[in-house]
Scaffold this active site. Structure first.
Site, short mmCIF file in Angstrom:
data_model
loop_
_atom_site.label_atom_id
_atom_site.label_comp_id
_atom_site.label_asym_id
_atom_site.label_seq_id
_atom_site.Cartn_x
_atom_site.Cartn_y
_atom_site.Cartn_z
N ALA A 1 0.83 -1.20 0.09
CA ALA A 1 -0.12 0.02 -0.04
C ALA A 1 0.85 1.29 -0.03
O ALA A 1 2.09 1.09 0.35
CB ALA A 1 -0.80 -0.14 1.20
N GLY B 1 0.61 -4.95 0.77
CA GLY B 1 -0.55 -5.17 0.11
C GLY B 1 -0.45 -5.78 -1.31
O GLY B 1 -1.38 -6.20 -2.20
N GLU C 1 -0.56 -9.27 -0.40
CA GLU C 1 -2.02 -9.54 -0.31
C GLU C 1 -2.70 -9.63 -1.56
O GLU C 1 -3.81 -10.43 -1.81
CB GLU C 1 -2.58 -8.70 0.76
CG GLU C 1 -1.84 -8.60 1.90
CD GLU C 1 -2.40 -7.49 2.90
OE1 GLU C 1 -1.95 -6.48 2.67
OE2 GLU C 1 -3.04 -7.82 3.84
N GLU D 1 4.65 -5.11 7.07
CA GLU D 1 3.83 -3.98 7.73
C GLU D 1 4.74 -3.57 9.14
O GLU D 1 4.51 -2.64 9.76
CB GLU D 1 2.36 -4.40 7.94
CG GLU D 1 1.74 -4.32 6.75
CD GLU D 1 1.90 -5.68 5.78
OE1 GLU D 1 2.67 -6.47 6.15
OE2 GLU D 1 0.98 -5.57 4.81
N1 COA Z 1 4.53 3.07 -0.93
C1 COA Z 1 4.96 4.11 -1.13
N2 COA Z 1 6.11 4.46 -1.87
C2 COA Z 1 6.78 3.31 -1.96
C3 COA Z 1 6.49 1.94 -1.52
C4 COA Z 1 5.40 1.93 -0.80
N3 COA Z 1 4.82 0.69 -0.27
N4 COA Z 1 7.72 1.28 -1.94
C5 COA Z 1 8.58 1.89 -2.31
N5 COA Z 1 8.07 3.05 -2.60
C6 COA Z 1 9.04 4.23 -3.23
C7 COA Z 1 10.19 4.63 -2.25
O1 COA Z 1 9.78 5.64 -1.38
C8 COA Z 1 11.11 5.39 -3.48
O2 COA Z 1 10.31 6.63 -3.67
P1 COA Z 1 11.20 7.70 -4.01
O3 COA Z 1 12.16 7.28 -5.16
O4 COA Z 1 10.61 8.73 -4.28
O5 COA Z 1 12.12 8.01 -2.80
C9 COA Z 1 10.60 4.39 -4.72
O6 COA Z 1 9.52 3.67 -4.35
C10 COA Z 1 11.70 3.34 -4.82
O7 COA Z 1 11.86 2.71 -3.82
P2 COA Z 1 13.35 2.36 -3.01
O8 COA Z 1 12.97 2.25 -1.61
O9 COA Z 1 14.21 3.58 -3.15
O10 COA Z 1 13.93 1.01 -3.60
P3 COA Z 1 14.93 -0.07 -3.06
O11 COA Z 1 15.48 -0.76 -4.17
O12 COA Z 1 15.92 0.63 -2.13
O13 COA Z 1 13.90 -0.91 -2.06
C11 COA Z 1 12.05 -2.06 -1.20
C12 COA Z 1 12.87 -1.39 -2.43
C13 COA Z 1 10.92 -2.76 -1.97
C14 COA Z 1 12.81 -2.93 -0.55
C15 COA Z 1 11.59 -0.93 -0.57
O14 COA Z 1 11.10 0.22 -1.45
C16 COA Z 1 10.81 -0.99 0.48
O15 COA Z 1 10.75 -1.36 1.64
N6 COA Z 1 9.13 -0.71 0.32
C17 COA Z 1 8.19 -0.59 1.34
C18 COA Z 1 7.74 -2.24 1.43
C19 COA Z 1 6.75 -2.06 2.43
O16 COA Z 1 6.84 -1.98 3.64
N7 COA Z 1 5.54 -2.42 1.98
C20 COA Z 1 4.40 -2.48 2.84
C21 COA Z 1 3.33 -1.22 2.78
S1 COA Z 1 2.23 -1.59 3.96
#
Ligand code: COA
Length: 258
Positions: free
Chosen positions: A67, A112, A115, A135
């Site tokens: 999400a 999400g 999910e 989460e």
């Molecule tokens: N919601 C909003 N933005 C998100 C996102 C999410 N769930 N997942 C990634 N992004 C955004 C990042 O903030 C980043 O934005 P920016 O370039 O404006 O800073 C962009 O997507 C790229 O992500 P980034 O974190 O820089 O890539 P990465 O390769 O370093 O890491 C992940 C990849 C997937 C490990 C990491 O993005 C992450 O942990 N995301 C969240 C996962 C999460 O907690 N999901 C559950 C949400 S309820």
């Protein structure tokens, strides 16, 4: 200038391809994406020229990374339950679709996103796919049905471990534990999904519909899902959530009280 659509829809050989199209945010689900997914599932079920759908993510990195965490910070703290219910409703619609829906998981399927894959009728993945329910790192819990569907699919112990540790698993492990049915190279994924769907849509339409209904017979929208939305709502109102979400957006480690 027109903005890019958050969902791309194409139809080929009676198959609807639903591609989530926010690659710069790793296809994170916001209200608009959820609404568009819902509309696409309505289209699938009302258009006689379409027999099944494949859901995937745009780009090479992510199916859906969860999400939209940015939207979490802006949302009022008492809105968590409603937020969970909204996502749950869309995912029920996918799960209870009369026509088959396959998830083609082509990268991160987190929160999400995992999910979303779970509510599809089954899942295929590319070798670079990664699954997780992180989460807890944000001070919240899965709220789009993950606490119910993940234990059903892989067993309570493994599901608890994934949700408690927030550790991702790779495609090979997801295959081993039955979270995905098949794994192939990134290049081969969409063709694998298409071939599988072509087999399915040759089957008689009404029987397929009854089959989906029968397999889903034990699913109740109440009990577990209502409880999940309540628990999500409680966690969403907490200080842990404020710290977890703020830390993610500030690209730092959260500091939670012991
Ligand atoms: N919601 C909003 N933005 C998100 C996102 C999410 N769930 N997942 C990634 N992004 C955004 C990042 O903030 C980043 O934005 P920016 O370039 O404006 O800073 C962009 O997507 C790229 O992500 P980034 O974190 O820089 O890539 P990465 O390769 O370093 O890491 C992940 C990849 C997937 C490990 C990491 O993005 C992450 O942990 N995301 C969240 C996962 C999460 O907690 N999901 C559950 C949400 S309820």
């Amino acid at each position: 200038m027109t903005e890019n659509p958050v969902i791309l829809l194409t139809v080929e050989d009676e198959i609807l391809y639903i591609t989530i199209n926010r690659p710069q945010k790793l296809n994170a689900l916001n209200d608009e994406v959820l609404k568009e997914i819902e509309n696409a599932v309505d289209e699938l079920n009302s258009n006689d020229a379409i027999r099944g759908a494949i859901i995937t993510g745009q780009g090479e990195k992510a199916f859906v990374a969860g999400a939209d965490i940015g939207a979490f910070l802006e949302a009022p703290k008492e809105s968590g339950k409603e937020l969970a219910q909204k996502g749950q409703e869309v995912f029920f619609k996918i799960e209870q679709s009369k026509k088959p829906i396959i998830a083609a998981v082509n990268g991160y399927a987190l929160g999400g996103g995992c999910e979303l894959a779970l509510c599809c009728h089954f899942r295929l993945a590319s070798a670079n796919a990664k699954f997780g329910q992180p989460e807890i790192n944000l001070g919240i819990i899965p709220g789009y049905g993950g606490t119910q569907r993940l234990p059903q699919l892989i067993g309570k112990g493994r599901a608890m471990e994934m949700m408690m540790t927030a550790e991702n698993i790779d495609a090979a492990e997801a295959f081993r534990i039955g979270l995905v049915n098949s794994v192939c190279s990134e290049e081969a994924l969409m063709d694998m999904a298409k071939q599988k769907m072509l087999v399915i849509i040759q089957k008689p339409k009404f029987a397929l519909e009854q089959l989906i209904k029968a397999v889903n017979g034990n699913i109740s929208k109440s009990n577990g899902y209502v409880n999940e939305a309540n628990c999500f709502g409680e966690s969403f109102a907490s200080e842990e959530k404020t710290e977890g979400v703020t830390a993610f957006l500030e690209k730092r480690k959260p500091i939670f009280n012991k």
